[in-house]
Design a protein around this motif. Structure first.
Motif, PDB file in Angstrom:
ATOM      1  N   UNK A 128       5.297  10.699 -33.385  1.00 48.93           N
ATOM      2  CA  UNK A 128       4.048  11.450 -33.500  1.00 48.93           C
ATOM      3  C   UNK A 128       2.992  10.661 -34.263  1.00 48.93           C
ATOM      4  N   UNK A 129       3.425  10.055 -35.356  1.00 48.87           N
ATOM      5  CA  UNK A 129       2.472   9.351 -36.220  1.00 48.87           C
ATOM      6  C   UNK A 129       2.028   8.021 -35.621  1.00 48.87           C
ATOM      7  N   UNK A 130       2.951   7.319 -34.967  1.00 50.63           N
ATOM      8  CA  UNK A 130       2.678   5.971 -34.454  1.00 50.63           C
ATOM      9  C   UNK A 130       3.076   5.909 -32.979  1.00 50.63           C
ATOM     10  N   UNK A 131       2.311   6.575 -32.101  1.00 44.91           N
ATOM     11  CA  UNK A 131       2.738   6.733 -30.701  1.00 44.91           C
ATOM     12  C   UNK A 131       2.753   5.446 -29.886  1.00 44.91           C
ATOM     13  N   UNK A 132       2.041   4.402 -30.322  1.00 38.79           N
ATOM     14  CA  UNK A 132       2.024   3.160 -29.529  1.00 38.79           C
ATOM     15  C   UNK A 132       2.916   2.076 -30.147  1.00 38.79           C
ATOM     16  N   UNK A 133       3.943   2.503 -30.886  1.00 40.33           N
ATOM     17  CA  UNK A 133       4.862   1.554 -31.502  1.00 40.33           C
ATOM     18  C   UNK A 133       5.535   0.688 -30.442  1.00 40.33           C
ATOM     19  N   UNK A 134       5.626  -0.602 -30.719  1.00 38.88           N
ATOM     20  CA  UNK A 134       6.292  -1.525 -29.797  1.00 38.88           C
ATOM     21  C   UNK A 134       7.016  -2.588 -30.620  1.00 38.88           C
ATOM     22  N   UNK A 135       8.036  -3.191 -30.037  1.00 41.13           N
ATOM     23  CA  UNK A 135       8.764  -4.258 -30.718  1.00 41.13           C
ATOM     24  C   UNK A 135       7.845  -5.437 -31.007  1.00 41.13           C
ATOM     25  N   UNK A 136       8.055  -6.048 -32.167  1.00 45.74           N
ATOM     26  CA  UNK A 136       7.260  -7.210 -32.551  1.00 45.74           C
ATOM     27  C   UNK A 136       7.944  -8.522 -32.185  1.00 45.74           C
ATOM     28  N   UNK A 137       9.197  -8.452 -31.729  1.00 45.22           N
ATOM     29  CA  UNK A 137       9.944  -9.646 -31.328  1.00 45.22           C
ATOM     30  C   UNK A 137      10.650  -9.341 -30.016  1.00 45.22           C
ATOM     31  N   UNK A 138      11.112 -10.348 -29.274  1.00 47.17           N
ATOM     32  CA  UNK A 138      11.855 -10.080 -28.045  1.00 47.17           C
ATOM     33  C   UNK A 138      13.126  -9.275 -28.334  1.00 47.17           C
ATOM     34  N   UNK A 139      13.466  -8.368 -27.431  1.00 50.54           N
ATOM     35  CA  UNK A 139      14.625  -7.497 -27.627  1.00 50.54           C
ATOM     36  C   UNK A 139      15.899  -8.298 -27.851  1.00 50.54           C
ATOM     37  N   UNK A 140      16.014  -9.448 -27.148  1.00 48.53           N
ATOM     38  CA  UNK A 140      17.235 -10.242 -27.280  1.00 48.53           C
ATOM     39  C   UNK A 140      17.348 -10.907 -28.651  1.00 48.53           C
ATOM     40  N   UNK A 141      16.306 -10.874 -29.456  1.00 45.78           N
ATOM     41  CA  UNK A 141      16.350 -11.459 -30.798  1.00 45.78           C
ATOM     42  C   UNK A 141      16.849 -10.471 -31.855  1.00 45.78           C
ATOM     43  N   UNK A 142      16.997  -9.205 -31.490  1.00 48.18           N
ATOM     44  CA  UNK A 142      17.448  -8.212 -32.458  1.00 48.18           C
ATOM     45  C   UNK A 142      18.884  -8.497 -32.890  1.00 48.18           C
ATOM     46  N   UNK A 143      19.177  -8.260 -34.174  1.00 45.78           N
ATOM     47  CA  UNK A 143      20.468  -8.590 -34.758  1.00 45.78           C
ATOM     48  C   UNK A 143      21.139  -7.320 -35.272  1.00 45.78           C
ATOM     49  N   UNK A 144      22.463  -7.242 -35.063  1.00 52.25           N
ATOM     50  CA  UNK A 144      23.240  -6.095 -35.517  1.00 52.25           C
ATOM     51  C   UNK A 144      23.803  -6.337 -36.915  1.00 52.25           C
ATOM     52  N   UNK A 145      24.148  -5.231 -37.603  1.00 57.01           N
ATOM     53  CA  UNK A 145      24.727  -5.336 -38.932  1.00 57.01           C
ATOM     54  C   UNK A 145      26.113  -5.996 -38.835  1.00 57.01           C
ATOM     55  N   UNK A 146      26.521  -6.751 -39.840  1.00 61.34           N
ATOM     56  CA  UNK A 146      27.777  -7.514 -39.776  1.00 61.34           C
ATOM     57  C   UNK A 146      28.997  -6.658 -40.107  1.00 61.34           C
ATOM     58  N   UNK A 147      29.322  -5.722 -39.224  1.00 61.94           N
ATOM     59  CA  UNK A 147      30.475  -4.863 -39.460  1.00 61.94           C
ATOM     60  C   UNK A 147      31.085  -4.456 -38.135  1.00 61.94           C
ATOM     61  N   UNK A 148      32.393  -4.683 -37.945  1.00 64.49           N
ATOM     62  CA  UNK A 148      33.037  -4.179 -36.726  1.00 64.49           C
ATOM     63  C   UNK A 148      33.218  -2.666 -36.758  1.00 64.49           C
ATOM     64  N   UNK A 149      33.107  -2.064 -37.941  1.00 59.82           N
ATOM     65  CA  UNK A 149      33.321  -0.631 -38.080  1.00 59.82           C
ATOM     66  C   UNK A 149      32.049   0.158 -37.781  1.00 59.82           C
ATOM     67  N   UNK A 150      30.926  -0.322 -38.258  1.00 60.78           N
ATOM     68  CA  UNK A 150      29.658   0.374 -38.064  1.00 60.78           C
ATOM     69  C   UNK A 150      28.751  -0.457 -37.165  1.00 60.78           C
ATOM     70  N   UNK A 151      28.018   0.232 -36.295  1.00 64.45           N
ATOM     71  CA  UNK A 151      27.137  -0.477 -35.380  1.00 64.45           C
ATOM     72  C   UNK A 151      25.705  -0.006 -35.614  1.00 64.45           C
ATOM     73  N   UNK A 152      24.909  -0.873 -36.190  1.00 63.79           N
ATOM     74  CA  UNK A 152      23.514  -0.560 -36.454  1.00 63.79           C
ATOM     75  C   UNK A 152      22.685  -1.819 -36.423  1.00 63.79           C
ATOM     76  N   UNK A 153      21.401  -1.641 -36.569  1.00 61.55           N
ATOM     77  CA  UNK A 153      20.474  -2.759 -36.533  1.00 61.55           C
ATOM     78  C   UNK A 153      20.279  -3.336 -37.941  1.00 61.55           C
TER      79      UNK A 153
END
Length: 421
Positions: A366-391
């Motif tokens: 609602x607040x930021x309706x035109x939000x877009x990624x600032x980097x290519x999607x393939x550059x996103x990195x996951x947290x270093x845990x096999x138990x939890x999956x997050x950005x």
């Protein structure tokens, strides 16, 4: 010792392509996979949907009594996963049988006492306050600046600890879950924070979960209160934070949800449900221990062996999924993201997590309706845990907008969260 063909429960593929990794595991080992934890500690990873349903439903054969674990003589005091597997903790998460039900009878009503309207109000106000910090800059990092802060701050309001403790608690909980070098010290910090909270609420009780727990007629020790609060806080913050981040990632990278980023909100619930299937925040959950020798998924399981619940792996089981590749089917809520059986996440806790996550996503869009990624999607990195999956990070850009101010809360030009969509 681990089997010669056991799969190390580490490495980048748990973060980069878990679906393919689980398919390979299933092809090689079937629905129950021999794995190796840090320190050459053997365990079994259950990735079959039916097998996981069986394990979580049979609490006599597959018990939560980690005192049965046949590897305890090999576990050092500084083992990084020890906070997740600790036989000396009399908490709701680690007790079994009548003792477990005693904790449930105290924690459940305390959570049920959370007022849904006040919860939404707090979530909206805190979301607005966080967005006010970066909305005028035209750019933000939505994990560290938003998703990792919103759940712990809202939980602070309902548990009774001050807002200013939230960021450090979030840091400690995340470090503990990632199982790195600072996991033990982070666990000690969390224990100290919950000890302070119990002492404070004994002196000055209020309309919060902690005070209701302390007012429960059946007596508990301070250690039990502290451990139950640790479990509530960690289990409430970590998956909710990653649920927000993973849902935002999906909506920012998948064209099916593009409408949500131009003001529409019909896809928010669908995105959140798809994440619980395909990108579940809790990928692997520890654990269960066998009370006697048995067979499961074609594997011989010895008495005292540890079984890890492969929630994400089970979601991709092709034997139960209608999807050609396994996994998510629109409208299907039969996922394991809140576990299953006697030790399933309590329903009030699930509702609290969903309100926080959905409100956080809707307020941001609602607040930021035109939000877009600032980097290519393939550059996103996951947290270093096999138990939890997050950005690890989710950098975005958007058109700068004015702040709404701390006193506006849910009146900032939109209906309250949970209204018409």
């Amino acid at each position: 010792m681990p089997a010669a063909d056991a799969v190390p429960l580490s490495g980048p593929r748990f973060h980069t392509d878990p679906a393919d990794l689980y398919r390979e595991m299933r092809k090689r080992h079937g629905s129950v996979v021999p794995v190796v934890l840090p320190g050459d500690v053997p365990a079994w990873l259950v990735i079959g949907y039916r097998e996981l349903h069986h394990v979580t439903g049979d609490t006599s054969l597959f018990t939560r009594d980690m005192g049965l674990w046949n590897q305890w003589p090999r576990i050092p005091d500084d083992w990084p996963l020890l906070p997740m597997v600790n036989r000396r903790q009399p908490s709701i998460y680690y007790t079994v049988g009548e003792e477990h039900q005693r904790h449930v009878a105290m924690v459940g009503p305390a959570l049920e006492g959370v007022d849904a309207f006040e919860l939404r109000r707090n979530a909206e106000q805190i979301a607005d306050d966080l967005i006010d910090r970066f909305c005028g800059q035209g750019e933000a990092e939505l994990i560290g600046d938003y998703a990792k802060l919103l759940p712990i701050l809202v939980l602070g309001r309902i548990l009774g600890f001050p807002d200013d403790e939230g960021p450090e608690l979030a840091r400690a909980i995340n470090a503990l879950a990632d199982g790195g070098e600072d996991a033990i010290t982070s666990h000690q910090y969390l224990t100290a924070a919950m000890t302070r909270l119990v002492a404070t609420k004994r002196e000055r009780p209020g309309a919060d979960v902690t005070s209701r727990m302390l007012a429960h007629p059946v007596p508990f020790t301070d250690e039990e209160y502290v451990l139950d609060l640790q479990a509530i806080t960690a289990a409430g913050h970590l998956p909710t934070s990653d649920w927000i981040g993973n849902s935002l990632r999906l909506m920012l990278t998948d064209d099916r949800f593009a409408a949500s980023l131009s003001g529409g909100r019909n896809s928010v619930g669908e995105a959140m449900n798809e994440v619980l299937w395909e990108d579940t925040p809790t990928q692997i959950l520890a654990g269960r221990w066998t009370s006697r020798d048995t067979h499961l998924g074609g594997q011989h399981i010895r008495a005292g062996d540890m079984l890890l619940l492969g929630l994400q792996g089970a979601h991709g089981d092709p034997q139960v999924s209608q999807s050609p590749h396994g996994g998510y089917v629109g409208g299907n809520n039969a996922h394991f993201s809140f576990s299953h059986g006697e030790f399933r996440c309590p329903f009030p806790a699930q509702e609290i997590a969903e309100v926080i996550a959905r409100t956080g996503i809707e307020v941001l869009l609602d607040r930021l309706p035109d939000t877009d990624l600032a980097i290519p999607a393939e550059s996103l990195v996951r947290r270093p845990s096999p138990f939890l999956r997050g950005m690890t990070e989710l950098p975005v850009h958007f058109s700068p907008t004015p702040t709404v101010g701390k006193t506006t809360g849910s009146t900032a030009g939109r209906p309250p969260a949970g209204g018409p969509r």
